[in-house]
Design a protein around this motif. Structure first.
Motif, short mmCIF file in Angstrom:
data_model
loop_
_atom_site.label_atom_id
_atom_site.label_comp_id
_atom_site.label_asym_id
_atom_site.label_seq_id
_atom_site.Cartn_x
_atom_site.Cartn_y
_atom_site.Cartn_z
N HIS A 120 0.82 -1.21 0.00
CA HIS A 120 0.00 0.00 0.00
C HIS A 120 0.86 1.26 0.00
O HIS A 120 0.44 2.31 -0.48
CB HIS A 120 -1.00 -0.01 1.17
N PHE A 121 2.09 1.15 0.51
CA PHE A 121 3.03 2.27 0.38
C PHE A 121 3.46 2.42 -1.08
O PHE A 121 3.58 3.54 -1.59
CB PHE A 121 4.25 2.05 1.26
N TYR A 122 3.69 1.29 -1.75
CA TYR A 122 4.01 1.32 -3.17
C TYR A 122 2.96 2.10 -3.96
O TYR A 122 3.29 2.88 -4.85
CB TYR A 122 4.04 -0.11 -3.72
N ALA A 123 1.71 1.86 -3.65
CA ALA A 123 0.62 2.52 -4.37
C ALA A 123 0.76 4.03 -4.28
O ALA A 123 0.58 4.74 -5.27
CB ALA A 123 -0.72 2.07 -3.80
N VAL A 124 1.09 4.53 -3.10
CA VAL A 124 1.25 5.98 -2.91
C VAL A 124 2.48 6.48 -3.67
O VAL A 124 2.44 7.55 -4.29
CB VAL A 124 1.35 6.33 -1.42
N PHE A 125 3.57 5.71 -3.64
CA PHE A 125 4.78 6.11 -4.37
C PHE A 125 4.48 6.24 -5.87
O PHE A 125 4.90 7.22 -6.51
CB PHE A 125 5.90 5.09 -4.18
N ILE A 126 3.77 5.26 -6.42
CA ILE A 126 3.44 5.29 -7.85
C ILE A 126 2.53 6.47 -8.16
O ILE A 126 2.68 7.14 -9.19
CB ILE A 126 2.79 3.97 -8.27
N LEU A 127 1.58 6.73 -7.28
CA LEU A 127 0.67 7.87 -7.48
C LEU A 127 1.46 9.18 -7.52
O LEU A 127 1.23 10.03 -8.40
CB LEU A 127 -0.36 7.92 -6.35
N ILE A 128 2.39 9.34 -6.60
CA ILE A 128 3.25 10.53 -6.61
C ILE A 128 4.05 10.60 -7.91
O ILE A 128 4.18 11.66 -8.53
CB ILE A 128 4.19 10.52 -5.39
N GLY A 129 4.56 9.45 -8.33
CA GLY A 129 5.37 9.41 -9.55
C GLY A 129 4.60 9.80 -10.79
O GLY A 129 5.16 10.43 -11.70
N THR A 130 3.32 9.47 -10.87
CA THR A 130 2.52 9.83 -12.04
C THR A 130 2.40 11.35 -12.18
O THR A 130 2.34 11.87 -13.30
CB THR A 130 1.12 9.21 -11.97
#
Length: 374
Positions: A120-130
């Motif tokens: 679930h931390f990965y999900a936030v990292f990817i969202l920031i990256g987009t």
């Protein structure tokens, strides 16, 4: 934890994608070693030097995996025609959003049985990256610096204030955990992801560039560890003298000792620098190994690296089940943990290789790609 490798290869033929798969496999194997040793052994099961090595490796594998995920996002958003980086295209954006939602909710559900879940931390990292995908290298580095500086909040009693005023609110508590106090908080762990996005823009086909970046990683790791131990020893020496005098020099050394203390479980500011160093070493090692042709073990590493989501989940489920069955073993079981982790890794790769003869992706990788909210 795994991105669409085939899409990456189509978008950027110059980058050895298999090298990132190898690096991902190396990192997940280190994670297995740490988790097996932590779950199946007591600290006193190891000699002091082994415990020191385990402490050094703790969460570095996770930092490397986050960096590789950032590399993947940069390759995903690269325009192969003009060689620039653009906003995520509508079709790709839909795919990324679906994966973000899948990882976030699947990870939170999984955290019920595994508190240290990273998905679930990965999900936030990817969202920031987009949101950052079309930004310049300089902008990405500034963003990484901002997230890294977020770790400085530990200098203050912010957590105590938040606990007193807000912790009774479950939702607020979860947000605080996600951004500041969790196992892989956005501040500063997003810095690893964003730095990975910068690395994904580099052409590691250039051997000189690979050597240069490997040297940078090595120097970051060694220098940060040296300075951390130096100031930690100085601080302990001053504390052991028992002097009541607290001068400016003493205060500075104590603060430097805290600032330079390396512990990715906290994590302190210097921990991020050390984690970046070890991450660069693993990533560049994987890319270099990809030049080795016709080696079966290299092919197995690539397969393992392409299917890390399934490996991540299955090894934790195995540990939870196995942990209840090995409590009767004596304390001399350090070697058993290392052997068990290695055998589990080999068996998984053998199993997923057979699975891929009939399927395009691993079991959970296939589930994630099938998931869609549209």
């Amino acid at each position: 934890m795994d991105q669409n490798t085939e899409t990456f290869r189509e978008l950027n033929g110059k980058v050895r994608i298999s090298g990132y798969d190898i690096a991902r496999a190396m990192a997940i194997f280190l994670m297995l070693l740490i988790n097996f040793s932590g779950f199946l052994s007591l600290d006193e099961a190891y000699p002091d030097w082994v415990s020191e090595v385990i402490g050094l490796l703790d969460r570095r594998a996770a930092a490397t995996l986050v960096m590789i995920s950032g590399i993947g996002l940069s390759l995903f958003t690269r325009n192969p025609i003009v060689g620039s980086y653009v906003k995520v295209r509508p079709g790709s954006r839909r795919s990324l959003i679906d994966r973000i939602i899948f990882l976030f909710f699947f990870g939170y559900a999984f955290s019920i049985i595994w508190a240290a879940d990273i998905l679930h931390f990965y999900a936030v990292f990817i969202l920031i990256g987009t949101f950052l995908s079309s930004k310049s290298d300089r902008s990405l580095l500034v963003a990484a610096l901002i997230f890294w500086m977020g770790s400085l909040v530990q200098f203050f009693n912010v957590y105590d204030i938040l606990e007193d005023d807000l912790i009774h609110n479950r939702f607020t508590g979860e947000v605080i955990d996600l951004f500041f106090t969790g196992f892989y908080p956005v501040f500063p762990w997003a810095a690893f992801f964003i730095l990975g996005m910068v690395l994904g823009r580099l052409d590691f086909q250039d051997r000189r560039l690979r050597k240069r970046m490997f040297t940078i990683g090595f120097l970051l790791l060694i220098s940060s560890e040296f300075l951390s131990r130096l100031f930690s020893n100085l601080s302990e020496h001053m504390h052991s003298t028992g002097s009541d005098y607290v001068g400016c020099k003493t205060v500075l050394i104590h603060y430097f000792a805290w600032f330079m203390y390396i512990d990715l479980t906290v994590p302190t500011p210097f921990s991020v620098i050390s984690g970046i160093g070890s991450g660069l070493i693993i990533v560049l090692s994987g890319v270099s190994l990809s030049s080795i042709q016709q080696k079966k073990w290299i092919e197995y590493l690539i397969v393992g690296g392409q299917n890390t989501l399934t490996l991540y989940i299955t090894h934790i489920v195995f540990l939870i089940l196995a942990g209840h069955m090995v409590t009767h073993l004596n304390s001399e079981r350090g070697l058993i943990d290392v052997t068990a982790a290695t055998l589990f890794f080999i068996v998984y790769i053998k199993g997923v290789t057979k699975w891929l003869k009939k399927h395009k992706n691993g079991p959970l990788e296939s589930l994630m790609r099938e998931f869609s909210v549209s």
